[in-house]
Every structure is written in C-alpha cells, then in structure tokens.
Design a protein around this motif. Sequence first.
Motif, PDB file in Angstrom:
ATOM      1  N   SER A   1       0.814  -1.216   0.000  1.00 44.47           N
ATOM      2  CA  SER A   1       0.000   0.000   0.000  1.00 44.47           C
ATOM      3  C   SER A   1       0.846   1.265   0.000  1.00 44.47           C
ATOM      4  CB  SER A   1      -0.949   0.003   1.207  1.00 44.47           C
ATOM      5  OG  SER A   1      -0.210  -0.158   2.406  1.00 44.47           O
ATOM      6  N   ASP A   2       2.125   1.154   0.406  1.00 39.65           N
ATOM      7  CA  ASP A   2       3.006   2.323   0.366  1.00 39.65           C
ATOM      8  C   ASP A   2       3.871   2.350  -0.896  1.00 39.65           C
ATOM      9  OD1 ASP A   2       4.656   0.237   1.007  1.00 39.65           O
ATOM     10  OD2 ASP A   2       5.556   1.186   2.770  1.00 39.65           O
ATOM     11  N   GLY A   3       3.513   1.522  -1.884  1.00 42.19           N
ATOM     12  CA  GLY A   3       4.142   1.606  -3.197  1.00 42.19           C
ATOM     13  C   GLY A   3       5.408   0.810  -3.406  1.00 42.19           C
ATOM     14  N   LYS A   4       5.801  -0.051  -2.462  1.00 46.79           N
ATOM     15  CA  LYS A   4       7.004  -0.854  -2.627  1.00 46.79           C
ATOM     16  C   LYS A   4       6.676  -2.128  -3.403  1.00 46.79           C
ATOM     17  CE  LYS A   4       9.356   0.747   1.564  1.00 46.79           C
ATOM     18  NZ  LYS A   4       9.934   0.351   2.868  1.00 46.79           N
ATOM     19  N   TYR A   5       7.434  -2.374  -4.459  1.00 41.99           N
ATOM     20  CA  TYR A   5       7.200  -3.565  -5.266  1.00 41.99           C
ATOM     21  C   TYR A   5       7.698  -4.806  -4.527  1.00 41.99           C
ATOM     22  CZ  TYR A   5       6.187  -0.342  -9.061  1.00 41.99           C
ATOM     23  OH  TYR A   5       5.632   0.644  -9.838  1.00 41.99           O
ATOM     24  N   ILE A   6       6.935  -5.881  -4.654  1.00 41.24           N
ATOM     25  CA  ILE A   6       7.240  -7.115  -3.928  1.00 41.24           C
ATOM     26  C   ILE A   6       7.018  -8.328  -4.831  1.00 41.24           C
ATOM     27  CG2 ILE A   6       6.583  -6.144  -1.688  1.00 41.24           C
ATOM     28  CD1 ILE A   6       3.946  -7.771  -1.972  1.00 41.24           C
ATOM     29  N   SER A   7       7.459  -9.460  -4.339  1.00 41.88           N
ATOM     30  CA  SER A   7       7.171 -10.742  -4.984  1.00 41.88           C
ATOM     31  C   SER A   7       5.953 -11.370  -4.301  1.00 41.88           C
ATOM     32  CB  SER A   7       8.360 -11.693  -4.850  1.00 41.88           C
ATOM     33  OG  SER A   7       7.954 -13.034  -5.074  1.00 41.88           O
ATOM     34  N   PRO A   8       4.890 -11.721  -5.058  1.00 37.55           N
ATOM     35  CA  PRO A   8       3.748 -12.400  -4.432  1.00 37.55           C
ATOM     36  C   PRO A   8       4.102 -13.810  -3.969  1.00 37.55           C
ATOM     37  CG  PRO A   8       3.513 -12.407  -6.818  1.00 37.55           C
ATOM     38  CD  PRO A   8       4.705 -11.532  -6.510  1.00 37.55           C
ATOM     39  N   PHE A   9       5.139 -14.368  -4.542  1.00 33.30           N
ATOM     40  CA  PHE A   9       5.620 -15.703  -4.192  1.00 33.30           C
ATOM     41  C   PHE A   9       6.351 -15.677  -2.852  1.00 33.30           C
ATOM     42  CE2 PHE A   9       8.268 -19.392  -6.305  1.00 33.30           C
ATOM     43  CZ  PHE A   9       7.920 -20.245  -5.280  1.00 33.30           C
ATOM     44  N   HIS A  10       7.213 -14.670  -2.647  1.00 33.64           N
ATOM     45  CA  HIS A  10       8.113 -14.681  -1.497  1.00 33.64           C
ATOM     46  C   HIS A  10       7.787 -13.654  -0.413  1.00 33.64           C
ATOM     47  CE1 HIS A  10      10.393 -17.341  -4.004  1.00 33.64           C
ATOM     48  NE2 HIS A  10      10.751 -16.385  -4.859  1.00 33.64           N
TER      49      HIS A  10
ATOM     50  N   CYS B   1      14.355 -16.048  -6.872  1.00 33.39           N
ATOM     51  CA  CYS B   1      14.098 -15.841  -5.442  1.00 33.39           C
ATOM     52  C   CYS B   1      14.210 -14.389  -4.997  1.00 33.39           C
ATOM     53  CB  CYS B   1      15.053 -16.710  -4.619  1.00 33.39           C
ATOM     54  SG  CYS B   1      14.807 -18.481  -4.852  1.00 33.39           S
ATOM     55  N   LYS B   2      14.291 -13.449  -5.922  1.00 35.99           N
ATOM     56  CA  LYS B   2      14.420 -12.037  -5.549  1.00 35.99           C
ATOM     57  C   LYS B   2      13.234 -11.615  -4.688  1.00 35.99           C
ATOM     58  CE  LYS B   2      16.091  -9.187  -8.620  1.00 35.99           C
ATOM     59  NZ  LYS B   2      17.367  -8.720  -8.017  1.00 35.99           N
ATOM     60  N   ASN B   3      13.524 -10.967  -3.548  1.00 41.81           N
ATOM     61  CA  ASN B   3      12.492 -10.536  -2.601  1.00 41.81           C
ATOM     62  C   ASN B   3      12.996  -9.307  -1.869  1.00 41.81           C
ATOM     63  OD1 ASN B   3      13.526 -11.336   0.347  1.00 41.81           O
ATOM     64  ND2 ASN B   3      14.219 -12.904  -1.116  1.00 41.81           N
ATOM     65  N   ILE B   4      12.103  -8.631  -1.140  1.00 41.66           N
ATOM     66  CA  ILE B   4      12.542  -7.437  -0.398  1.00 41.66           C
ATOM     67  C   ILE B   4      12.440  -7.605   1.112  1.00 41.66           C
ATOM     68  CG2 ILE B   4      11.763  -5.978  -2.322  1.00 41.66           C
ATOM     69  CD1 ILE B   4       9.572  -4.913  -0.340  1.00 41.66           C
ATOM     70  N   SER B   5      11.966  -8.784   1.581  1.00 41.09           N
ATOM     71  CA  SER B   5      11.653  -8.871   3.009  1.00 41.09           C
ATOM     72  C   SER B   5      12.284 -10.031   3.754  1.00 41.09           C
ATOM     73  CB  SER B   5      10.130  -8.956   3.180  1.00 41.09           C
ATOM     74  OG  SER B   5       9.644 -10.164   2.621  1.00 41.09           O
ATOM     75  N   CYS B   6      12.806 -11.025   3.073  1.00 42.59           N
ATOM     76  CA  CYS B   6      13.294 -12.227   3.748  1.00 42.59           C
ATOM     77  C   CYS B   6      14.776 -12.069   4.080  1.00 42.59           C
ATOM     78  CB  CYS B   6      13.054 -13.447   2.864  1.00 42.59           C
ATOM     79  SG  CYS B   6      11.314 -13.659   2.428  1.00 42.59           S
TER      80      CYS B   6
ATOM     81  N   LYS C   1      17.677 -11.345  -1.221  1.00 40.78           N
ATOM     82  CA  LYS C   1      16.972 -10.149  -0.760  1.00 40.78           C
ATOM     83  C   LYS C   1      17.541  -8.923  -1.467  1.00 40.78           C
ATOM     84  CE  LYS C   1      15.668  -7.676   3.484  1.00 40.78           C
ATOM     85  NZ  LYS C   1      16.296  -6.364   3.242  1.00 40.78           N
ATOM     86  N   CYS C   2      16.661  -8.051  -1.951  1.00 42.24           N
ATOM     87  CA  CYS C   2      17.108  -6.861  -2.667  1.00 42.24           C
ATOM     88  C   CYS C   2      16.476  -5.615  -2.057  1.00 42.24           C
ATOM     89  CB  CYS C   2      16.746  -6.958  -4.149  1.00 42.24           C
ATOM     90  SG  CYS C   2      14.981  -6.803  -4.513  1.00 42.24           S
ATOM     91  N   SER C   3      16.907  -4.460  -2.497  1.00 47.01           N
ATOM     92  CA  SER C   3      16.356  -3.204  -2.001  1.00 47.01           C
ATOM     93  C   SER C   3      15.075  -2.863  -2.753  1.00 47.01           C
ATOM     94  CB  SER C   3      17.362  -2.075  -2.199  1.00 47.01           C
ATOM     95  OG  SER C   3      17.544  -1.823  -3.590  1.00 47.01           O
ATOM     96  N   ALA C   4      14.311  -1.949  -2.175  1.00 45.26           N
ATOM     97  CA  ALA C   4      13.095  -1.478  -2.835  1.00 45.26           C
ATOM     98  C   ALA C   4      13.418  -0.821  -4.171  1.00 45.26           C
ATOM     99  CB  ALA C   4      12.348  -0.506  -1.922  1.00 45.26           C
ATOM    100  N   GLU C   5      14.563  -0.163  -4.242  1.00 48.59           N
ATOM    101  CA  GLU C   5      14.965   0.501  -5.489  1.00 48.59           C
ATOM    102  C   GLU C   5      15.278  -0.533  -6.571  1.00 48.59           C
ATOM    103  OE1 GLU C   5      15.340   3.448  -8.070  1.00 48.59           O
ATOM    104  OE2 GLU C   5      14.702   3.699  -5.985  1.00 48.59           O
ATOM    105  N   GLU C   6      15.946  -1.611  -6.188  1.00 50.28           N
ATOM    106  CA  GLU C   6      16.233  -2.670  -7.158  1.00 50.28           C
ATOM    107  C   GLU C   6      14.943  -3.306  -7.663  1.00 50.28           C
ATOM    108  OE1 GLU C   6      20.239  -4.946  -6.147  1.00 50.28           O
ATOM    109  OE2 GLU C   6      19.007  -4.647  -4.359  1.00 50.28           O
ATOM    110  N   ALA C   7      13.981  -3.503  -6.764  1.00 48.75           N
ATOM    111  CA  ALA C   7      12.696  -4.072  -7.161  1.00 48.75           C
ATOM    112  C   ALA C   7      11.975  -3.140  -8.134  1.00 48.75           C
ATOM    113  CB  ALA C   7      11.832  -4.333  -5.934  1.00 48.75           C
ATOM    114  N   LYS C   8      12.047  -1.856  -7.873  1.00 49.83           N
ATOM    115  CA  LYS C   8      11.426  -0.867  -8.756  1.00 49.83           C
ATOM    116  C   LYS C   8      12.042  -0.919 -10.152  1.00 49.83           C
ATOM    117  CE  LYS C   8      10.443   4.101  -9.076  1.00 49.83           C
ATOM    118  NZ  LYS C   8      10.639   5.431  -8.441  1.00 49.83           N
ATOM    119  N   GLU C   9      13.341  -1.107 -10.217  1.00 50.13           N
ATOM    120  CA  GLU C   9      14.022  -1.188 -11.505  1.00 50.13           C
ATOM    121  C   GLU C   9      13.546  -2.394 -12.317  1.00 50.13           C
ATOM    122  OE1 GLU C   9      18.137  -1.227 -10.563  1.00 50.13           O
ATOM    123  OE2 GLU C   9      18.220   0.900  -9.989  1.00 50.13           O
TER     124      GLU C   9
END
Length: 344
Positions: A66-75, A301-306, A312-320
């Motif tokens: 909800s705050d706009g951070k891209y995530i993996s629905p899998f991870h 396996c790229k994710n922002i929370s595990c 695990k990657c940064s929110a900026e990497e996920a946005k890219e």
Amino acid sequence: MRPLLLRPPLGCLDTVFGSFRASRNKLVTQAAVVPLLYYFRKTMHYQTEERGRPHSPDYRIYFKTSDGKYISPFHDISLIAETEQENYVPAKKPKKNDSEVLFNMVVEIPRWSNAKMEIATKEPLNPIKQDVKKGKLRYVANIFPHKGYIWNYGAIPQTWEDPNHMDAETKCCGDNDPIDVCEIGTQVCSPGQVIQVKVLGILAMIDEGEMDWKVIAINVKDPDAKKLNSIEDVRKSRPGHLEATVDWFRKYKVPDGKPENQFGFNGQFKDKDFAVEIIMSTHEHWRALLQKKTNSAGIACKNISCCESPSKCSAEEAKEVVESAPAFDSAHVACPELGKWHFV
C-alpha cells in the motif's frame, strides 16, 4: 513440533511457524494452542500494476504494498493471514470456536475464465503472466458441462512443491510451483487479488508424473464461509461439487492431446488437518529454497523482506525490475474463440 508463531507478514524467513516437523498423527491446526507472543498487525493490503498488453506474451501483473514498494507475491506475501486489529492492539486469545488458522491466497485465475494465468516463478519478483506453450498463449478448454475454471484458482505464497522431494504416499516429486488452491466461494475474484482463506481439504493430483496438490478452501469473507468448515461440509451442502472438481482435473488437458491426470489416494479428498500439514511441509521447502539450502530448479528468489535470503534486494532494485518491463498497453487484443464445448 515447535510452537507456531504468528508475526508480521513481511518479516524474515523464520517469521512463520518456526521449523515445521511433519507428523500426520500429531498435527495441530488450531490457533488456540499458539502462544500469542507477538502483536498482530493490521492485515496488509496489496496493489497490482499491469505491464505490457493483456492477452499477449509480454503481459504481466506486478504486486506492491500500500506504500508503493514492489514485492514478490511468491516470497513477500506471508503464508499466514493475520487477524485484523486496529491500532496494533494485542490480539486476545481466540475462543476455541474462533481459532481457525487462515492462509493468504494469491488469485491467478477468476472462476469461469479460460486464460491460464500463473505466478512467473522463474522471473524476478514473480509477476503473474499467461502461460505459453509451444509459442502460443495457453487457454484451458471447456470440458462439458464446465466453462473454464470452475473455482477461483491461485496459490498460497511462501510454499514450494520441491521437485527434489518425493512424497512418501504417492512416490512422486513436486511440480516446482507454489501449492495450488481452488477457492470455492460464491464470489468471482480478480487476477492478482490477495484473499484470506479457510482450508477445507486437499486433493492429491498427479500431473504427468509430478505431485500437484490442490488445496480446497473458501474465502473467509464469503457468505458460505461460516457453514463450510470441513471437506464433509462441502460434500453435504454442495452435492456434486467435489466430484466435478476431480472430473475437471482428470480431463482438462485431454483436448490438448494429453492423457488424463491421475490421483493419489484413489482420487479421494483428504481432510483439513492433512491439508494443513502438506501446506506446512511445502512452506519448509520454500524456506530451504530461499536460504539456498536446496537446488533452486531455476526459481527466481528475488524478494525485499526475507532477511536470511541471499536474494533479498532493495526497494529501489525491485522498482528497476518493474520499470524495465514494457509499459501497460490497453489496446484491445482479440481473444481466441472460447465458446466451444469438448465432450471427453
């Protein structure tokens, strides 16, 4: 088996259930026995962002918080659906009749639709895409008397049917995907919708020699959720529904020239306790996957929370990752004729 711990949905790998120990005779599914050591957070709400052109090979549905951070629905979406509480008030100990452990479900395919949408397990951030076989977009046929998928179909996040693991009962290995869910509620969902479901039972489908469990569940917000608490409740209140489910899974690939699918346990549904145990074993396999303790079999396996995951990657990497995908194109693309019946 260790005590079950319910924690925030975007925590580290050990945030849900600790280390699960499979034991079909001792499985505990009720939250009443769970030590409530942590505050419940408000249920996380998710948004989706479309990329590419619908009904084309480049179409993708990405997920974000909800705050706009891209995530993996899998991870990054948690296995367990947490009770919604206002202002982070500690949850009260649930009553015995209100102690159901709920799971998150990522809806991939709405009921009555034909496009074979799925979590792209081998792409960064695992968006939803339409499956492609032999260069063509995949659509399931209408097997008389059914139209498309006969339930809302999707997956439970943070689970993985490990192709390196052989099931003790069926002697088949996993299909390399998150565990599948058939949501049997009265409402038609949307692709990318994240709902909270109550598990009712499970079917052991064997798809071309691979283990492909099908969890039967219902949206906890569905009008029928209170009266459906077991697979036997489904059998009694919805005559023919379970039989139609077995028939659909047995025959749905036949129009494509494939053989009928087979089933473990003689095609009989197993109960909710058995189902929850299977779900938790696939969660343990997912944990090993993200910690690189097993062969990843090509899974992204790229994710922002595990936090224990090397991927695990940064929110900026996920946005890219998302911004590198083609921009959304709303131009109409004609779908193939899907009105034909197949009598199998």
